[in-house]
Write a protein that holds these residues in place. Sequence first.
Motif, PDB file in Angstrom:
ATOM      1  N   GLY A  55      17.818 -70.573  60.677  1.00  0.00           N
ATOM      2  CA  GLY A  55      17.872 -70.169  62.075  1.00  0.00           C
ATOM      3  C   GLY A  55      16.517 -69.633  62.495  1.00  0.00           C
ATOM      4  N   SER A  56      16.487 -68.409  63.027  1.00  0.00           N
ATOM      5  CA  SER A  56      15.222 -67.778  63.435  1.00  0.00           C
ATOM      6  C   SER A  56      14.763 -66.749  62.416  1.00  0.00           C
ATOM      7  CB  SER A  56      15.398 -67.095  64.798  1.00  0.00           C
ATOM      8  OG  SER A  56      15.761 -68.031  65.776  1.00  0.00           O
ATOM      9  N   CYS A  57      15.395 -66.668  61.259  1.00  0.00           N
ATOM     10  CA  CYS A  57      15.111 -65.620  60.272  1.00  0.00           C
ATOM     11  C   CYS A  57      14.212 -66.149  59.168  1.00  0.00           C
ATOM     12  CB  CYS A  57      16.415 -65.096  59.677  1.00  0.00           C
ATOM     13  SG  CYS A  57      16.170 -63.789  58.451  1.00  0.00           S
ATOM     14  N   GLY A  58      13.046 -65.505  58.990  1.00  0.00           N
ATOM     15  CA  GLY A  58      12.155 -65.853  57.910  1.00  0.00           C
ATOM     16  C   GLY A  58      12.414 -64.965  56.703  1.00  0.00           C
ATOM     17  N   ILE A  59      12.475 -65.586  55.501  1.00  0.00           N
ATOM     18  CA  ILE A  59      12.789 -64.857  54.274  1.00  0.00           C
ATOM     19  C   ILE A  59      11.683 -65.127  53.264  1.00  0.00           C
ATOM     20  CG2 ILE A  59      14.476 -64.508  52.426  1.00  0.00           C
ATOM     21  CD1 ILE A  59      16.529 -65.881  54.359  1.00  0.00           C
ATOM     22  N   THR A  60      11.140 -64.047  52.655  1.00  0.00           N
ATOM     23  CA  THR A  60      10.079 -64.168  51.649  1.00  0.00           C
ATOM     24  C   THR A  60      10.606 -63.685  50.308  1.00  0.00           C
ATOM     25  OG1 THR A  60       8.383 -63.757  53.319  1.00  0.00           O
ATOM     26  CG2 THR A  60       7.742 -63.467  51.008  1.00  0.00           C
ATOM     27  N   PHE A  61      10.259 -64.424  49.223  1.00  0.00           N
ATOM     28  CA  PHE A  61      10.639 -64.029  47.871  1.00  0.00           C
ATOM     29  C   PHE A  61       9.405 -63.468  47.179  1.00  0.00           C
ATOM     30  CE2 PHE A  61      13.328 -67.548  49.183  1.00  0.00           C
ATOM     31  CZ  PHE A  61      14.598 -67.024  48.973  1.00  0.00           C
ATOM     32  N   THR A  98      23.549 -64.306  46.421  1.00  0.00           N
ATOM     33  CA  THR A  98      24.307 -63.163  46.972  1.00  0.00           C
ATOM     34  C   THR A  98      23.431 -62.348  47.908  1.00  0.00           C
ATOM     35  OG1 THR A  98      25.698 -63.054  44.997  1.00  0.00           O
ATOM     36  CG2 THR A  98      25.591 -61.082  46.377  1.00  0.00           C
ATOM     37  N   ALA A  99      22.182 -62.111  47.521  1.00  0.00           N
ATOM     38  CA  ALA A  99      21.271 -61.355  48.380  1.00  0.00           C
ATOM     39  C   ALA A  99      21.039 -62.087  49.696  1.00  0.00           C
ATOM     40  CB  ALA A  99      19.948 -61.110  47.653  1.00  0.00           C
ATOM     41  N   ILE A 100      20.812 -63.438  49.627  1.00  0.00           N
ATOM     42  CA  ILE A 100      20.613 -64.219  50.854  1.00  0.00           C
ATOM     43  C   ILE A 100      21.854 -64.146  51.724  1.00  0.00           C
ATOM     44  CG2 ILE A 100      20.232 -66.549  51.767  1.00  0.00           C
ATOM     45  CD1 ILE A 100      18.619 -67.164  49.214  1.00  0.00           C
ATOM     46  N   GLY A 101      23.021 -64.209  51.095  1.00  0.00           N
ATOM     47  CA  GLY A 101      24.272 -64.229  51.854  1.00  0.00           C
ATOM     48  C   GLY A 101      24.611 -62.917  52.519  1.00  0.00           C
ATOM     49  N   THR A 102      23.893 -61.841  52.191  1.00  0.00           N
ATOM     50  CA  THR A 102      24.174 -60.533  52.820  1.00  0.00           C
ATOM     51  C   THR A 102      23.114 -60.152  53.843  1.00  0.00           C
ATOM     52  OG1 THR A 102      23.076 -59.474  50.925  1.00  0.00           O
ATOM     53  CG2 THR A 102      25.484 -59.632  50.866  1.00  0.00           C
ATOM     54  N   ILE A 103      22.212 -61.085  54.149  1.00  0.00           N
ATOM     55  CA  ILE A 103      21.219 -60.813  55.201  1.00  0.00           C
ATOM     56  C   ILE A 103      21.935 -60.696  56.544  1.00  0.00           C
ATOM     57  CG2 ILE A 103      19.242 -61.774  56.443  1.00  0.00           C
ATOM     58  CD1 ILE A 103      18.359 -63.056  53.823  1.00  0.00           C
ATOM     59  N   ILE A 104      21.523 -59.716  57.342  1.00  0.00           N
ATOM     60  CA  ILE A 104      22.148 -59.495  58.643  1.00  0.00           C
ATOM     61  C   ILE A 104      21.193 -59.898  59.758  1.00  0.00           C
ATOM     62  CG2 ILE A 104      23.591 -57.620  57.769  1.00  0.00           C
ATOM     63  CD1 ILE A 104      21.662 -55.642  59.091  1.00  0.00           C
ATOM     64  N   GLY A 105      21.769 -60.124  60.929  1.00  0.00           N
ATOM     65  CA  GLY A 105      20.958 -60.405  62.113  1.00  0.00           C
ATOM     66  C   GLY A 105      20.419 -61.822  62.171  1.00  0.00           C
ATOM     67  N   ILE A 106      21.088 -62.775  61.472  1.00  0.00           N
ATOM     68  CA  ILE A 106      20.621 -64.164  61.511  1.00  0.00           C
ATOM     69  C   ILE A 106      21.147 -64.836  62.783  1.00  0.00           C
ATOM     70  CG2 ILE A 106      20.698 -66.412  60.372  1.00  0.00           C
ATOM     71  CD1 ILE A 106      20.994 -64.987  57.728  1.00  0.00           C
ATOM     72  N   THR A 107      20.234 -65.391  63.565  1.00  0.00           N
ATOM     73  CA  THR A 107      20.616 -66.147  64.769  1.00  0.00           C
ATOM     74  C   THR A 107      19.915 -67.507  64.746  1.00  0.00           C
ATOM     75  OG1 THR A 107      18.799 -65.204  66.056  1.00  0.00           O
ATOM     76  CG2 THR A 107      20.922 -64.033  66.112  1.00  0.00           C
ATOM     77  N   ASP A 108      20.485 -68.438  65.519  1.00  0.00           N
ATOM     78  CA  ASP A 108      19.905 -69.772  65.628  1.00  0.00           C
ATOM     79  C   ASP A 108      19.551 -70.013  67.095  1.00  0.00           C
ATOM     80  OD1 ASP A 108      19.573 -72.561  64.219  1.00  0.00           O
ATOM     81  OD2 ASP A 108      20.565 -72.931  66.152  1.00  0.00           O
ATOM     82  N   PRO A 109      18.396 -70.634  67.367  1.00  0.00           N
ATOM     83  CA  PRO A 109      18.010 -70.861  68.768  1.00  0.00           C
ATOM     84  C   PRO A 109      19.061 -71.633  69.559  1.00  0.00           C
ATOM     85  CG  PRO A 109      16.170 -71.307  67.289  1.00  0.00           C
ATOM     86  CD  PRO A 109      17.372 -71.114  66.422  1.00  0.00           C
ATOM     87  N   VAL A 110      19.822 -72.501  68.898  1.00  0.00           N
ATOM     88  CA  VAL A 110      20.817 -73.337  69.586  1.00  0.00           C
ATOM     89  C   VAL A 110      22.200 -72.702  69.535  1.00  0.00           C
ATOM     90  CG1 VAL A 110      21.964 -75.587  69.641  1.00  0.00           C
ATOM     91  CG2 VAL A 110      19.505 -75.446  69.151  1.00  0.00           C
ATOM     92  N   PHE A 111      22.601 -72.249  68.341  1.00  0.00           N
ATOM     93  CA  PHE A 111      23.988 -71.828  68.137  1.00  0.00           C
ATOM     94  C   PHE A 111      24.198 -70.315  68.198  1.00  0.00           C
ATOM     95  CE2 PHE A 111      23.324 -75.793  65.712  1.00  0.00           C
ATOM     96  CZ  PHE A 111      24.166 -76.615  66.448  1.00  0.00           C
ATOM     97  N   GLY A 112      23.107 -69.550  68.283  1.00  0.00           N
ATOM     98  CA  GLY A 112      23.258 -68.096  68.375  1.00  0.00           C
ATOM     99  C   GLY A 112      23.556 -67.471  67.025  1.00  0.00           C
ATOM    100  N   ALA A 113      24.439 -66.475  67.012  1.00  0.00           N
ATOM    101  CA  ALA A 113      24.708 -65.698  65.807  1.00  0.00           C
ATOM    102  C   ALA A 113      25.352 -66.546  64.727  1.00  0.00           C
ATOM    103  CB  ALA A 113      25.601 -64.506  66.135  1.00  0.00           C
ATOM    104  N   MET A 114      24.980 -66.213  63.465  1.00  0.00           N
ATOM    105  CA  MET A 114      25.495 -66.926  62.310  1.00  0.00           C
ATOM    106  C   MET A 114      26.398 -66.003  61.490  1.00  0.00           C
ATOM    107  SD  MET A 114      24.171 -70.082  62.081  1.00  0.00           S
ATOM    108  CE  MET A 114      24.429 -70.187  63.851  1.00  0.00           C
ATOM    109  N   ALA A 115      27.478 -66.572  60.968  1.00  0.00           N
ATOM    110  CA  ALA A 115      28.314 -65.876  59.997  1.00  0.00           C
ATOM    111  C   ALA A 115      27.993 -66.447  58.630  1.00  0.00           C
ATOM    112  CB  ALA A 115      29.785 -66.068  60.312  1.00  0.00           C
ATOM    113  N   THR A 116      27.820 -65.572  57.602  1.00  0.00           N
ATOM    114  CA  THR A 116      27.451 -66.042  56.265  1.00  0.00           C
ATOM    115  C   THR A 116      28.527 -65.688  55.256  1.00  0.00           C
ATOM    116  OG1 THR A 116      26.294 -63.993  55.713  1.00  0.00           O
ATOM    117  CG2 THR A 116      25.004 -65.729  56.777  1.00  0.00           C
ATOM    118  N   SER A 117      28.562 -66.498  54.166  1.00  0.00           N
ATOM    119  CA  SER A 117      29.446 -66.215  53.038  1.00  0.00           C
ATOM    120  C   SER A 117      28.831 -66.826  51.800  1.00  0.00           C
ATOM    121  CB  SER A 117      30.851 -66.780  53.284  1.00  0.00           C
ATOM    122  OG  SER A 117      30.788 -68.197  53.401  1.00  0.00           O
TER     123      SER A 117
END
Length: 716
Positions: free
Chosen positions: A101-107, A144-163
């Motif tokens: 989505g719009s969320c950048g993640i660094t390892f 598991t760590a990726i799946g608990t990230i909060i505040g993920i949104t997509d420019p087209v679809f908006g808020a994302m639910a993760t599992s």
Amino acid sequence: MKKFFKKDFSMLTATVLAVAILIIQAGVVQAVTSTFVATTTVSNLTAVANQTDATTATVANVASSTLGATVDFTGGVTEVKAKQTLTVASLPASSTTMVIGSCGITFGTIASSTTDDLDCTGGAFIDRTLDTGDTDRTAAEIATAIGTIIGITDPVFGAMATSTTGAGVIVYTATATTATSSQIAFATTTAAITNVAVTSVIGVAATATVTPPAGLVVSAAEHSVTFDNNVIDLGTSVLTATEVAAAIVTGLTSAATGTSYVADGAYTATSTGAVITLTRSGTGTAGNADITVSDPYYGAKAQINTVTIGGTVEAGDIFTVTLPGPVVVNYTASSTTDTTTTHIATGLGAAITASAGYASQTFTIATSTNTVVFTAKVAGVGFTQTSSTTNRTAIAQVATFTPATVTAGENFKATINSTDYSYTAVSDDTVAIVVAALATLMDADAAVACVNTTNTTVTCTASTAGTSFTLDGTVVATVAPVVSPVAATYIATTKSISLSAAGSASIHYIIDGAAPTCSTGTTYSGAFTISSSATVKSIACYAGGGYTTVTTSTFTLTTRESRSTTSATPATPATPAVPATPAVTPAVPATPATPAQPKTLVELQAQLNALIAQYNAMKSGTPSVVVTPGFSFTKALYLNNRHADVKELQVFLNGHGFAVASMGAGSVGSETDYFGPATMRAVKKFQENYGLAKAGDAGYGFVGPKTRAKMNELMK
């Protein structure tokens, strides 16, 4: 030498008589010139930890009886949601990235720490290692760590639910429905993560649940609810929530045969307990239209909260109410106006009405006996308010004992809880000396802790906060016993002894024994006779608890023959012989001036005792101050010490030019067994003179090994 003694004998005799005449002329006990004030500076306060300030909702808030207001159905027959599935196959390399989505993640790797940042605001960060030993995480742990990230949104679809599945798989699903089939944005710089992007049609029959509020359970003139402006009559009987739900379902089902309560299609209604479930039977996005539910015929209830004050009210207790805002209102119990819980309720109510923003709050308050009552201004508009108490802590009582001026012979008595602590001032005593002595004595009382405050005041604090003590301070003038005749050697087989002490309540004495006190020894009632050599120890006691130091008088009775024999062939001389050519001029000056008249009777009597001792010494041809023959100093002597060696110490100091006192207790002929401040001053002068100790040294004013060795050397 004979001329010298003859001349000074007559002059000393005249001086003795002059002082005696002054005493006779005085004729009264010394007046009390000092004051000794005991004052409570901090009042004792106990603490009872049982104050309460409890909030009770006596009437719960009931909003207008709306069965859910506007209800959105969940699901939809043609609902489309975007979905993305990611698989973590291995541990991503350090500094690699991923975008969902719009969320950048660094390892990355941070040594000795796991510092995952799982909030997309500003970008997320996932540590590749665990804290303990910095061991690498597994693919499942990274997922598991990726799946608990909060505040993920997509420019087209908006808020994302993760599992996550826990096995390295993360599923992202758009929370909003959409008609497009485009994918959720995804990019990565690591081959450790792969993705599958799909769209999914979720076919779910649209449903909604409605639970009647508690207000509908209460009996009223008319019960009714309205669905989409259609009234369903519930009658006038008292119904439970389950009965209300069943009645609504019956009404909806009956009306549905000819009337639809939604504009775009039919639905079915069922109830389970108090819950009504509405299910759409239509299809398409239009099947998600709202149902409006209202009850214009049944009113709301105004919330009422009651704060009840309980427990024992003590000054200093703090009662706190927190109002919406938040606004914190404190009321502290006063020692002058608050003695009951009703007083506290009144004071707390006044503090609330005076608080910031009270006029705009959604409630009003009133007080009644020990309660503060909060009532909502508008029925159905509730509020949240809490209360608490802070019990007052106990306060330790503090008292001061302050002597003002010091006169020799006066007794300063401090009384704590009926226990007396006394100090009798001697010549040259100052307020600082009296304070230091009393502070040491009084601090021994278990009920208090007493200290010397700036050498002017004794300050005592209760040992236990909340446990009070009584106090008193008195000062009484005292005069040491006058022994008549004076202690000396007499050619006689018996001697009548008289004791006197002006103004005393009683005199106690002991012959050839331990020192008397005001409760031990023989109470003097008149002259008594000794028939052999004896030592008489006496103490004067005064009303109010004052007493003097012990006066020691040694009488030697002999006959001319035995004295002559003793003089001719002394077996064990009582006193050392006078040197043929003394190196030092005798203590009595060649031409003594008439002494200046002391101001007090105590000083006159002390001066007379000293002159008489000098007179007897000159008459016998021996020094006036002599340590007991064969005596040597072997014990450590120090301030407030009471021991027979202290008297020998005072005799030694007086005889070597370091006078303990010029008159009264400790002076020549009136040495005592008490090591007081005056004795300490004389010891310090002796140490300074012989280079034994000085101010700041550990042994200064203490008769230790070095000081005892020097004294014993000088007595050889």
